[in-house]
Design a protein around this motif. Structure first.
Motif, PDB file in Angstrom:
ATOM      1  N   VAL A 144      -6.601  -7.727   5.599  1.00 40.08           N
ATOM      2  CA  VAL A 144      -6.071  -6.536   4.923  1.00 40.08           C
ATOM      3  C   VAL A 144      -4.591  -6.366   5.269  1.00 40.08           C
TER       4      VAL A 144
ATOM      5  N   LEU B 286      -6.656  -8.528   0.086  1.00 40.40           N
ATOM      6  CA  LEU B 286      -7.378  -7.277   0.343  1.00 40.40           C
ATOM      7  C   LEU B 286      -8.865  -7.442   0.026  1.00 40.40           C
TER       8      LEU B 286
ATOM      9  N   PRO C  82      -8.815  -1.591   2.677  1.00 45.10           N
ATOM     10  CA  PRO C  82      -8.353  -2.332   1.497  1.00 45.10           C
ATOM     11  C   PRO C  82      -8.471  -1.519   0.220  1.00 45.10           C
TER      12      PRO C  82
END
Lengths: 136, 118
Positions: free
Chosen positions: A52, A78, B109
């Motif tokens: 991330v 991600l 994320p």
């Protein structure tokens, strides 16, 4: 076909939806093994966090790239981090259950795929930086 | 950890032979939680940098604020687990703790993509 798919999915689904039932199976392993499994889980969580961080860094620091490719690399990293986090829990659950049952520990192709994916991502970032410098 | 709470087998035997230290297991696990919390903080800081750098309307800061909140949640979770580990024979990690830790990690994320879409 559908029956086979159901049998294939039933076990992981049960493990995911009612993880506490795992504790009813088998015997409690030595606490040191459980703690080792917990540390492995945390190491995978950190791997997810690192992916991330990589994605966020590509978006913020690779300003030499055009927005399109930059966003694509960032989103892939991600998504890889998210996948890694989900897989961390899944692997922890499966290992914990295998230890309770006295089975062999689960094998996985995931580390190999992750290594290859990371290598490809690194090469793409290097290519991106070089192209960004050349295009300047 | 006080000396009387250490599990037996910690330190040398009476006959002088050193034994493997089982107490290092909870210790190492405790440190693993600490490292993970630190890594989490670094990632949330990077997320905050992204939003603050861009400027924009106040609601654009929301993902960074949520990220900081999630980090606080993770810190609390790690703290609870570390307290539970401070006994001679700690129980296994609860499934709920593991799920919560993974959901916290998963949210970062997601916030990252939200920041990017904004």
């Amino acid at each position: 076909m559908i029956k086979r798919l159901w049998y294939g999915l039933r076990d992981p689904l049960r493990l995911w939806l009612a993880p506490e039932r795992m504790r009813a199976e088998g015997t409690t392993p030595d606490y040191r093994f459980s703690l080792a499994n917990e540390r492995t889980f945390l190491a995978w969580i950190r791997t997810a966090l690192a992916l991330v961080a990589g994605g966020l860094a590509v978006d913020q620091f690779l300003t030499g790239l055009r927005p399109g490719p930059r966003a694509a690399i960032a989103v892939v990293l991600l998504a890889g981090g998210a996948l890694c986090a989900v897989r961390a829990v899944n692997h922890w659950l499966r290992t914990e259950r295998a230890m309770r049952r006295g089975d062999d520990l689960p094998l996985s192709r995931f580390p190999v795929l992750l290594a290859l994916g990371t290598a490809v991502a690194a090469l793409v970032v290097v290519a991106g930086v070089l192209l960004g410098e050349l295009g300047r | 950890m006080s000396a009387d709470r250490r599990p037996h087998g910690d330190g040398p035997h009476e006959d002088g032979t050193a034994v493997r230290d089982p107490a290092a297991q909870p210790e190492r696990t405790r440190m693993a939680w600490r490292r993970t919390t630190l890594a989490f903080a670094a990632v949330v800081a990077l997320l905050a940098r992204g939003t603050l750098h861009d400027g924009g309307p106040p609601q654009a800061y929301a993902p960074a604020a949520l990220g900081a909140l999630v980090w606080l949640g993770f810190l609390a979770l790690a703290h609870r687990r570390i307290r539970a580990l401070d006994v001679p024979r700690p129980g296994p990690l609860g499934t709920r703790t593991a799920y919560t830790a993974a959901v916290c990690t998963l949210s970062v994320p997601i916030f990252g993509v939200v920041v990017w879409l904004w």
